[in-house]
Enzyme design. Structure first.
Site, mmCIF file in Angstrom:
data_model
loop_
_atom_site.group_PDB
_atom_site.id
_atom_site.type_symbol
_atom_site.label_atom_id
_atom_site.label_comp_id
_atom_site.label_asym_id
_atom_site.label_seq_id
_atom_site.Cartn_x
_atom_site.Cartn_y
_atom_site.Cartn_z
ATOM 1 C CD GLU A 113 -3.012 -1.145 2.167
ATOM 2 O OE1 GLU A 113 -4.223 -1.040 1.941
ATOM 3 O OE2 GLU A 113 -2.545 -1.316 3.315
ATOM 4 C CD GLU A 133 -3.187 -6.128 3.963
ATOM 5 O OE1 GLU A 133 -2.546 -5.065 3.966
ATOM 6 O OE2 GLU A 133 -3.270 -6.872 2.947
#
Length: 259
Positions: A113, A133
């Site tokens: 990210e 995640e």
């Protein structure tokens, strides 16, 4: 002329108008905790505040970009998210100066990210991206679900997000996520070469180009990130989220409850 300053988790260095920001927590594979996020935010603020710095580079120390969120710190209640600025002080920040990610080794979870929050990516062939995640009972709320489907085909992005599978640098380059591939150990060198090619141009033109592009993409991303938070918050505050962090810290498989 090269000037360097040191701080506990982040190093900065100036190279002829290029500001190199290095995450320096190799003992944690450059995972980001709260203190690191605050130092990154301060470095990015310095990059934007100084007229003599025309391009920034974000990289990681000792052959690793970042393993993402420090899950051990998260399990203790520490967060690497800064209000209004996002993960690492970068994923929701409006950075005026062009920023290049120089990626070696792992760029996982929040590491991917942070790379997506940069304007360009240079990666070594041994680099690995991934939104992992889902393995830990959480989701990538800081750009993974918004920016990845805009950078690569939507169906490929969904596969990566839903499986948590890794994405090799070579495949990322084929998909258009990575601007330049280098041999291992050469990502920063290539990023500096690219940065200096940008920095030799007129500062006003550079600033205008980034602003116009951001008005069509990053500003829309900001709205999408706010909208997604309605769905993300129940996941990040769930029992499964805490179980995923504990399982990682205890080196065992998680036991999901769906709540």
């Amino acid at each position: 002329m090269t000037e360097a300053t040191d701080s506990p988790a982040v190093r900065t260095e100036e190279r002829d108008g290029v500001f190199v920001i290095t995450i320096d927590r190799p003992q944690a594979r450059n995972a980001v905790d709260g203190a690191t996020a605050r130092e990154l935010a301060a470095a990015l603020d310095e990059l934007d505040a100084r007229e003599d710095l025309l391009v920034g580079i974000l990289t990681g120390a000792e052959g690793v970009f970042s393993a993402g969120m420090d899950l051990k710190a998260f399990a203790r209640g520490d967060t690497p998210v800064i209000e209004g600025r996002g993960f690492g002080g970068i994923t929701r920040a409006e950075i005026k100066t062009p920023l290049i990610a120089a990626v070696e080794g792992y760029a996982l979870g929040g590491g991917t990210e942070m790379a997506l929050a940069c304007d360009m990516i240079v990666a070594a062939r041994n680099a690995t991206f991934g939104q992992t995640e889902v393995h830990y009972g959480i989701v990538p709320p800081e750009g993974g679900m918004v920016r990845l489907p805009e950078r690569i085909p939507r169906n490929i992005a969904l596969e990566l997000l839903l499986t948590g599978d890794p994405l090799s640098a070579e495949r990322a380059e084929q998909l258009g996520l990575v601007n330049h591939l280098t041999e291992p150990g050469e990502a920063l060198t290539q990023a500096l070469e690219l940065a200096h090619r940008v920095a030799q141009n007129a500062p006003l033109a550079i600033a205008a180009i980034k602003r116009v592009v951001n008005e069509r993409t990053a500003f829309r991303d900001a709205d999408a990130l706010r909208d997604q938070d309605l769905y993300v918050e129940p996941v990040l505050t769930s029992l499964d989220a805490m179980e995923g962090a504990r399982a990682f810290a205890e080196k065992r498989s998680p036991h999901w409850q769906g709540r």
